[in-house]
Scaffold this active site. Structure first.
Site, PDB file in Angstrom:
ATOM      1  CD  GLU A 134       7.138  71.616  72.550  1.00  0.00           C
ATOM      2  OE1 GLU A 134       7.453  71.190  71.648  1.00  0.00           O
ATOM      3  OE2 GLU A 134       7.070  72.808  72.915  1.00  0.00           O
ATOM      4  CB  CYS A 172      -2.437  66.802  68.681  1.00  0.00           C
ATOM      5  SG  CYS A 172      -4.292  67.214  68.900  1.00  0.00           S
ATOM      6  CB  CYS A 214      -5.361  72.958  64.338  1.00  0.00           C
ATOM      7  SG  CYS A 214      -6.785  72.484  65.537  1.00  0.00           S
ATOM      8  CB  CYS A 251      -1.398  73.353  65.465  1.00  0.00           C
ATOM      9  SG  CYS A 251      -0.751  72.695  67.093  1.00  0.00           S
ATOM     10  CB  CYS A 287       1.889  75.007  70.018  1.00  0.00           C
ATOM     11  SG  CYS A 287       0.872  74.256  71.330  1.00  0.00           S
ATOM     12  CB  CYS A 345       1.858  75.799  79.033  1.00  0.00           C
ATOM     13  SG  CYS A 345       1.155  75.246  77.546  1.00  0.00           S
TER      14      CYS A 345
END
Ligand code: SAH
Length: 361
Positions: A97, A117, A121, A124, A338, A110
Site C-alpha cells: 500500500e 516487515c 513493532c 504496527c 499503517c 508515502c
C-alpha cells in the site's frame, strides 16, 4: 514463471547501468537516453507506449526485460482532505500500500519499501504477517510513478513510512532514492524526502556517510531502553544510547535536523515522567519531535491517549525548549493504521491464492 525470473528488471537500472546494457545489446548510445526518459520522466506503462522506438527494438526489449507498473487493486479517496490510499498488486501477485497526501507545499507520497516487515513493532499492523520480501527500486519507483500518472499531479515530496523498514532493504532503497532525485528522472529535491527507521544503527551511520540531504526520522516511541523493548523488538538488538548516538552522527555529517517519531499509547508511554525523560534523552540535539496518537489495530489492545494527555505531553516537552508537533491526521474517513488496507485484503483472500503469489517469488 521461469521466464519472468530470467528477465532483467530494466526500470531498476540507473542511467549508467542502462547505457552499459544498451551497449552490450549492440544498440546506439542514444537509445539509453530515450529509454530512460520513457521510463522515468514520461512514466510509460509498457514498452509499446514508447512510440519513438523502432518496433523491432521494442520486441527485443520485451524478450530481455521485465517492465510493469503496479496495478491498482483499490483506491480510496478521502472526501475530507483529498488524501488517497492505494493498494497495488506487483508483478508476482504480492500487494503493497501507498498513500498520497495533499499539502499546501505539494503532494507527498508515502511508500512501502518491503512486502511485510520483520521488525515486529507491537502496535504496527504491517509486521503481523512478517516479511515476505524486499521491494526492488523499480517497484518503489512504480508506487510514485503510478500515483503521479493517475492523479495527473506532480509528486514533490516522499516519505518512506509505509510498510517495511527502509534500512532493512538498504541497497535497493538507496538506489531508488538516487533515481527518484536524479535530474533525468522525476527530480524530487532530496530535502523533500524523509526516511523513517526503527533504528538500525549501522545503516543510520552508513546513510549519514552517503552525503544526501534527506531527513532522517527515528521511530523512538519510548523514553527508556526498558520501555522501548516492550514496544519494539529491535531494542533488544540496539541500545537506545547507540541509536541516539547514530542520530547525532547523522546530524553532524549532514547538518539535517533529525525528527523523532513518538507514537503515544494510552497508559504505556504517555505520562509526564515519560515526557521529562524524553526531554532528557534528546534535549541536547537539534531535533524535532512528532507525536503520533497511536492508531489502534484490532490484533492488539493498545488505545489512544486522551486528547488532554497528548496536549499535556506536548506542553511538557515545549517547557524544555523542544520543537514538537502533533501529527495531523490525514484522510480520517479512509484511515486505518499503517498496513491495515493490505492486511484486510489478505485476510479476505483465500489462502490458496496467497500461496500462489508467494510461490512466484
Ligand atoms: N519501519 C519504519 C517505517 C514504519 S511506519 C519505522 O519503523 O520507522 C512509520 C511510523 O509509523 C513509524 O514511526 C511507526 O512506528 C509508526 N506506526 C506504525 N504503526 C502505527 C500505529 N498503529 N500507530 C501509530 N504509529 C504507528
Amino acid at each position: 514463471m521461469r521466464e519472468i525470473t530470467e528477465k532483467k528488471d530494466i526500470r531498476s537500472m540507473d542511467f549508467c547501468e542502462l547505457q552499459a546494457e544498451m551497449e552490450a545489446l549492440g544498440e546506439k548510445k542514444f537509445r539509453a537516453v530515450q529509454l530512460y526518459q520513457w521510463m522515468h520522466q514520461k512514466l510509460a506503462g509498457s514498452f509499446d507506449e514508447m512510440t519513438n522506438l523502432p518496433k523491432s527494438f521494442r520486441e527485443k526489449l520485451k524478450d530481455e526485460y521485465t517492465y510493469s507498473m503496479p496495478e491498482v487493486v483499490e483506491r480510496l479517496v478521502s472526501s475530507i482532505d483529498g488524501t488517497e490510499k492505494y493498494l497495488f498488486r506487483l508483478a508476482d501477485g504480492n500487494v503493497v500500500e501507498s498513500v498520497l497526501m495533499r499539502y499546501h507545499h505539494g503532494n507527498s507520497v508515502c511508500i512501502s519499501t518491503q512486502v511485510g516487515c520483520r521488525m515486529g513493532c507491537r502496535f504496527c499492523a504491517s509486521t503481523l504477517g512478517g516479511l515476505t520480501r524486499n521491494l526492488c527500486p523499480s517497484e518503489m519507483l512504480g508506487e510514485v510513478y503510478q500515483i503521479q500518472k493517475i492523479t495527473g499531479e506532480r509528486v514533490s515530496h516522499l516519505v518512506a513510512m509505509g510498510t517495511g523498514e527502509p534500512l532493512d532493504n538498504y541497497d535497493h532503497f538507496l538506489k531508488f532514492l538516487r533515481m527518484l532525485t536524479d535530474e533525468h528522472g522525476l527530480h524530487l529535491s532530496q530535502r523533500n524526502v524523509t526516511v523513517s527507521t526503527c533504528g538500525i544503527v549501522e545503516n543510520i551511520r552508513r546513510l549519514a556517510d552517503e552525503k544526501l540531504q534527506i531527513t532522517l526520522a527515528l521511530s523512538l516511541h519510548a523514553s527508556s531502553q526498558e520501555k522501548r523493548k516492550e514496544l519494539m523488538p529491535i531494542a533488544f538488538k540496539y541500545d537506545l544510547k547507540d541509536v541516539l548516538d547514530a542520530c547525532r552522527y547523522y546530524f553532524d555529517r549532514t547538518g539535517r535536523r533529525v525528527t523523532f517519531e513518538y507514537s503515544l499509547v494510552g497508559g504505556v508511554n504517555d505520562t509526564k515522567e515519560d515526557a521529562a525523560r524524553l526531554a532528557g534523552l534528546v534535549g541536547d540535539m537539534n531535533c524535532h519531535i512528532n507525536l503520533i496518537p497511536v492508531n489502534p489495530i484490532k490484533e492488539r489492545s493498545y488505545v489512544q491517549s486522551d486528547r488532554s494527555v497528548i496536549e499535556a505531553f506536548k506542553n511538557k516537552l515545549e517547557k524544555y525548549g523542544i520543537n514538537v508537533t502533533i501529527r495531523r491526521e490525514m484522510g480520517r474517513d479512509i484511515n486505518g493504521a499503517c498496513g491495515q488496507l493490505r492486511k484486510s485484503y489478505l485476510d479476505q483472500k483465500p489462502t490458496e491464492e496467497i500461496k500462489e503469489g508467494d510461490a512466484a517469488l
